[in-house]
Design an enzyme around this catalytic site. Structure first.
Site, PDB file in Angstrom:
ATOM      1  N   CYS A 110       0.802  -1.233   0.000  1.00 40.95           N
ATOM      2  CA  CYS A 110       0.000   0.000   0.000  1.00 40.95           C
ATOM      3  C   CYS A 110       0.835   1.284   0.000  1.00 40.95           C
ATOM      4  O   CYS A 110       0.379   2.320  -0.461  1.00 40.95           O
ATOM      5  CB  CYS A 110      -1.010  -0.002   1.138  1.00 40.95           C
ATOM      6  SG  CYS A 110      -0.354  -0.437   2.742  1.00 40.95           S
ATOM      7  N   CYS A 118      -3.500  -2.444  -0.834  1.00 42.81           N
ATOM      8  CA  CYS A 118      -2.440  -3.367  -0.414  1.00 42.81           C
ATOM      9  C   CYS A 118      -2.111  -4.411  -1.466  1.00 42.81           C
ATOM     10  O   CYS A 118      -1.303  -5.305  -1.223  1.00 42.81           O
ATOM     11  CB  CYS A 118      -2.846  -4.070   0.885  1.00 42.81           C
ATOM     12  SG  CYS A 118      -3.160  -2.915   2.226  1.00 42.81           S
ATOM     13  N   LYS A 183      -5.446  -8.638  11.963  1.00 42.81           N
ATOM     14  CA  LYS A 183      -5.388  -7.215  11.650  1.00 42.81           C
ATOM     15  C   LYS A 183      -6.806  -6.750  11.329  1.00 42.81           C
ATOM     16  O   LYS A 183      -7.393  -7.165  10.332  1.00 42.81           O
ATOM     17  CB  LYS A 183      -4.468  -6.969  10.460  1.00 42.81           C
ATOM     18  CG  LYS A 183      -4.314  -5.497  10.113  1.00 42.81           C
ATOM     19  CD  LYS A 183      -3.365  -5.317   8.947  1.00 42.81           C
ATOM     20  CE  LYS A 183      -3.174  -3.860   8.595  1.00 42.81           C
ATOM     21  NZ  LYS A 183      -2.298  -3.697   7.428  1.00 42.81           N
ATOM     22  N   ARG A 193      -1.767   6.508   8.175  1.00 46.66           N
ATOM     23  CA  ARG A 193      -1.913   6.756   6.731  1.00 46.66           C
ATOM     24  C   ARG A 193      -1.381   8.129   6.365  1.00 46.66           C
ATOM     25  O   ARG A 193      -0.868   8.319   5.267  1.00 46.66           O
ATOM     26  CB  ARG A 193      -3.361   6.550   6.307  1.00 46.66           C
ATOM     27  CG  ARG A 193      -3.766   5.096   6.560  1.00 46.66           C
ATOM     28  CD  ARG A 193      -4.847   4.600   5.648  1.00 46.66           C
ATOM     29  NE  ARG A 193      -5.148   3.206   5.986  1.00 46.66           N
ATOM     30  CZ  ARG A 193      -6.299   2.786   6.476  1.00 46.66           C
ATOM     31  NH1 ARG A 193      -7.292   3.641   6.642  1.00 46.66           N
ATOM     32  NH2 ARG A 193      -6.475   1.517   6.759  1.00 46.66           N
ATOM     33  N   LYS A 236      -3.413  -6.527  15.858  1.00 49.95           N
ATOM     34  CA  LYS A 236      -3.327  -5.106  15.532  1.00 49.95           C
ATOM     35  C   LYS A 236      -4.704  -4.553  15.234  1.00 49.95           C
ATOM     36  O   LYS A 236      -5.401  -5.164  14.419  1.00 49.95           O
ATOM     37  CB  LYS A 236      -2.406  -4.944  14.311  1.00 49.95           C
ATOM     38  CG  LYS A 236      -2.271  -3.540  13.791  1.00 49.95           C
ATOM     39  CD  LYS A 236      -1.422  -3.521  12.538  1.00 49.95           C
ATOM     40  CE  LYS A 236      -1.285  -2.079  12.065  1.00 49.95           C
ATOM     41  NZ  LYS A 236      -0.572  -1.952  10.820  1.00 49.95           N
ATOM     42  N   SER A 262      -0.945   3.786  15.455  1.00 46.44           N
ATOM     43  CA  SER A 262      -0.829   5.241  15.425  1.00 46.44           C
ATOM     44  C   SER A 262      -1.969   5.952  16.161  1.00 46.44           C
ATOM     45  O   SER A 262      -1.743   6.923  16.878  1.00 46.44           O
ATOM     46  CB  SER A 262      -0.785   5.703  13.969  1.00 46.44           C
ATOM     47  OG  SER A 262      -1.926   5.247  13.267  1.00 46.44           O
ATOM     48  N   TYR A 301       4.973   3.359  19.130  1.00 44.49           N
ATOM     49  CA  TYR A 301       5.648   4.627  18.860  1.00 44.49           C
ATOM     50  C   TYR A 301       6.231   5.217  20.136  1.00 44.49           C
ATOM     51  O   TYR A 301       6.934   6.208  20.088  1.00 44.49           O
ATOM     52  CB  TYR A 301       4.662   5.600  18.195  1.00 44.49           C
ATOM     53  CG  TYR A 301       4.184   5.086  16.852  1.00 44.49           C
ATOM     54  CD1 TYR A 301       4.954   5.286  15.704  1.00 44.49           C
ATOM     55  CD2 TYR A 301       3.002   4.356  16.737  1.00 44.49           C
ATOM     56  CE1 TYR A 301       4.543   4.792  14.484  1.00 44.49           C
ATOM     57  CE2 TYR A 301       2.587   3.847  15.514  1.00 44.49           C
ATOM     58  CZ  TYR A 301       3.360   4.069  14.389  1.00 44.49           C
ATOM     59  OH  TYR A 301       2.963   3.568  13.178  1.00 44.49           O
TER      60      TYR A 301
HETATM   61 ZN   LIG Z   1      -1.063  -2.497   3.199  1.00 45.62          ZN
END
Ligand SMILES: [Zn+2]
Length: 315
Positions: A110, A118, A183, A193, A236, A262, A301
């Site tokens: 992606c 993706c 996911k 993104r 995730k 994120s 992060y």
């Molecule tokens: Zn992807």
């Protein structure tokens, strides 16, 4: 209970060595470019990423996961498996200057497709098998550059088996696969993104990511990844899906990773910056919850701030 006694009977621990810091490496940048929705996080030019990796190693962070922002994107994501692609160059450069840091690479298309999906498209439909073939090529190129672990995040059917086979036949039998097994299609990826500049040009990713409503489907997909040869599994996002993590901890002996994504970071950071949350305590509580549910490894992060002691909390 006194503090020494609480320490003595503490059940769950969090060490920098269990943390993986995501890094965004951008081919076209001269200077770091801060990500507006993720205060403290920036896209980095290659040399900065190498310096950052060295610093993380010195702080005792367990690993990094690299996401590339290439100069050129096209419909077939050709820059994703280019030997001189941004991730491949970053892996080689970081490999040369670090020895204790585990280098993971995100394997997906992606960030490299002009449409931000993706996979390889036909019309607006993703072609599963054509995509899997390209993903295998990407994984091999990362291993060849020196990646310690490849982490496919695309959620296509059969990709773990195809990547395993490709790695084995190219002489990388010892390179493990960390499968993004559970996911979920999540609103919490929004800030990523921005950071990875991979917002889909149309549609969404609901066709191949898990619906938040489906627990059993997530477990089933994860167990399939084990059968296909995954060496580690990932859940995730992390905090909204601790039940899935917990269930996998009970059902498998595999090492488990969880990605504090994120949006989870952005929520904590934004509230902390407003003075609405005590950041150290809230971050530690979140990360400990993820560990307690069953994660061996946490991609976050916050890895650097935890490792440097900037965020410290004693329960
Ligand atoms: Zn992807």
């Amino acid at each position: 209970m006194t503090a020494p006694l609480r320490r003595l009977v503490r059940e769950t621990h969090l060490h920098a060595s269990q943390l993986v810091q995501p890094l965004f490496v951008a081919e076209d940048l001269e200077q770091p470019r801060p990500v507006a929705s993720m205060p403290g996080i920036a896209q980095l030019p290659l040399e900065h990423a190498v310096r950052e990796a060295r610093e993380l190693e010195q702080l005792g962070v367990g690993g990094i996961i690299l996401f590339g922002i290439p100069h050129a994107k096209d419909e077939r994501a050709t820059s994703a498996w280019d030997e001189n692609g941004i991730v491949q160059r970053a892996v080689r450069a970081i490999r040369e200057t670090t020895s204790q840091l585990v280098i993971l690479t995100d394997v997906c298309l992606c960030e490299y497709t002009s449409h931000g999906h993706c996979g390889i498209l036909q019309g607006e439909r993703i072609l599963n098998d054509a995509t899997v073939e390209v993903l295998a090529r990407v994984a091999v190129s990362h291993a060849r550059a020196g990646a310690d672990i490849v982490a496919p995040s695309d959620m296509m059917d059969g990709r773990v088996a195809a990547i395993r086979e490709a790695l084995d036949s190219e002489g990388f039998a010892e390179v493990p696969i960390l499968a993004y097994s559970a996911k979920f299609a999540s609103a919490f990826y929004g800030p990523f993104r921005d950071a990875a500049q991979s917002t889909p040009a149309f549609g969404d990713l609901k066709s191949h990511q898990l619906p938040p409503t489906n627990f059993r489907e997530a477990i089933r997909d994860a167990l399939t990844d084990i059968e296909e040869g995954a060496d580690m599994l990932m859940v995730k996002p992390a905090l909204p899906y601790l039940d899935v993590l917990r269930e996998l901890r009970i059902r498998t002996e595999m090492p488990l990773a969880a990605f504090q994504v994120s949006g989870e970071y952005a929520m904590l950071k934004a509230a902390a910056l407003e003075g609405w949350l005590e950041e150290s305590r809230a971050v530690w509580e979140s990360l400990i919850a993820i560990r307690r549910a069953g994660a061996d490894v946490i991609l976050t992060y916050y890895a650097k701030e935890i490792a440097s002691g900037k965020l410290h909390y004693e329960f």
